[in-house]
Design a protein around this motif. Sequence first.
Motif, mmCIF file in Angstrom:
data_model
loop_
_atom_site.group_PDB
_atom_site.id
_atom_site.type_symbol
_atom_site.label_atom_id
_atom_site.label_comp_id
_atom_site.label_asym_id
_atom_site.label_seq_id
_atom_site.Cartn_x
_atom_site.Cartn_y
_atom_site.Cartn_z
ATOM 1 N N ALA A 139 0.829 -1.201 0.000
ATOM 2 C CA ALA A 139 0.000 0.000 0.000
ATOM 3 C C ALA A 139 0.865 1.252 0.000
ATOM 4 O O ALA A 139 0.561 2.222 -0.692
ATOM 5 N N LEU A 140 1.963 1.222 0.768
ATOM 6 C CA LEU A 140 2.853 2.380 0.784
ATOM 7 C C LEU A 140 3.554 2.560 -0.551
ATOM 8 O O LEU A 140 3.792 3.678 -0.987
ATOM 9 N N LEU B 18 0.201 6.244 -7.460
ATOM 10 C CA LEU B 18 -1.113 6.821 -7.707
ATOM 11 C C LEU B 18 -1.031 8.322 -7.917
ATOM 12 O O LEU B 18 -1.844 8.898 -8.639
ATOM 13 N N LEU B 19 -0.075 8.964 -7.277
ATOM 14 C CA LEU B 19 0.015 10.413 -7.345
ATOM 15 C C LEU B 19 0.918 10.916 -8.465
ATOM 16 O O LEU B 19 0.740 12.023 -8.946
ATOM 17 N N ASP B 20 1.916 10.147 -8.849
ATOM 18 C CA ASP B 20 2.874 10.593 -9.862
ATOM 19 C C ASP B 20 2.281 10.486 -11.258
ATOM 20 O O ASP B 20 1.473 9.617 -11.563
ATOM 21 N N HIS C 184 -5.989 5.678 -12.502
ATOM 22 C CA HIS C 184 -6.129 7.091 -12.842
ATOM 23 C C HIS C 184 -5.811 7.948 -11.616
ATOM 24 O O HIS C 184 -5.777 7.460 -10.495
ATOM 25 N N HIS C 185 -5.574 9.228 -11.834
ATOM 26 C CA HIS C 185 -5.228 10.132 -10.735
ATOM 27 C C HIS C 185 -6.472 10.404 -9.904
ATOM 28 O O HIS C 185 -7.527 10.744 -10.448
ATOM 29 N N LEU D 186 -8.558 8.259 -3.472
ATOM 30 C CA LEU D 186 -7.247 7.672 -3.214
ATOM 31 C C LEU D 186 -7.355 6.491 -2.257
ATOM 32 O O LEU D 186 -6.773 5.430 -2.492
ATOM 33 N N ILE D 187 -8.123 6.658 -1.195
ATOM 34 C CA ILE D 187 -8.297 5.571 -0.234
ATOM 35 C C ILE D 187 -8.982 4.377 -0.880
ATOM 36 O O ILE D 187 -8.601 3.221 -0.671
ATOM 37 N N SER D 188 -10.008 4.640 -1.688
ATOM 38 C CA SER D 188 -10.709 3.529 -2.349
ATOM 39 C C SER D 188 -9.783 2.801 -3.337
ATOM 40 O O SER D 188 -9.849 1.579 -3.478
ATOM 41 N N GLN D 189 -8.885 3.519 -4.031
ATOM 42 C CA GLN D 189 -7.954 2.877 -4.939
ATOM 43 C C GLN D 189 -6.958 2.000 -4.166
ATOM 44 O O GLN D 189 -6.633 0.911 -4.595
ATOM 45 N N ILE D 190 -6.498 2.489 -3.031
ATOM 46 C CA ILE D 190 -5.567 1.693 -2.224
ATOM 47 C C ILE D 190 -6.248 0.439 -1.710
ATOM 48 O O ILE D 190 -5.683 -0.642 -1.744
ATOM 49 N N MET D 191 -7.483 0.587 -1.242
ATOM 50 C CA MET D 191 -8.220 -0.575 -0.728
ATOM 51 C C MET D 191 -8.499 -1.575 -1.853
ATOM 52 O O MET D 191 -8.466 -2.791 -1.647
#
Length: 172
Positions: free
Chosen positions: A123-124, A130-132, A156-157, A164-169
């Motif tokens: 996740a880290l 996700l941001l770059d 996607h960004h 962001l949290i939903s993409q990580i999960m």
Amino acid sequence: MIRLRSLFWLLLISATGFAMFGVKYQVQALEDQFARINRATAAEQHEIRVLDAEWAYLTRPETLDAMNRQFLSLAPISTKQLRTTVADIPMRPPTAAPAPAVEATTMVAAAEPAPMPSAAQSALRAMPALLDKPPATPQPTKPSTAKAAARPAPPHHPKSLDDLISQIMASR
């Protein structure tokens, strides 16, 4: 024999007298030092009381208000300055990651399976990806394997922190 005894007692009394003289002056020096320390302690305690009184005066609301008007001209916070939702908080700017140098030995090593990281480490590692933005420079080609073909498309960004949290999960 009487002279020897008299000489002994004379020397003993003289030595005792000189010893008492030395002890007397050592005691006087210690008393002077003790008096100096007591005076310094009293002066420090007085200074602490003065500083406490000055602090109490300077932190009164009336004094703070006068100093604010004179030096800072601060005003109460308006409601426009407050953020209302998590979506209003801007995302961090992406950090520029250095491009890794690729050699022939790393291409061979890339074909071998790597050990699986824990869920927290993955996740880290997924967060900066996700941001770059995707790099503009062409990447060297790696040997194609079945694992590489099964990888999903880059995400996607995110527009907000919730995305962001939903993409990580979802990546877990």
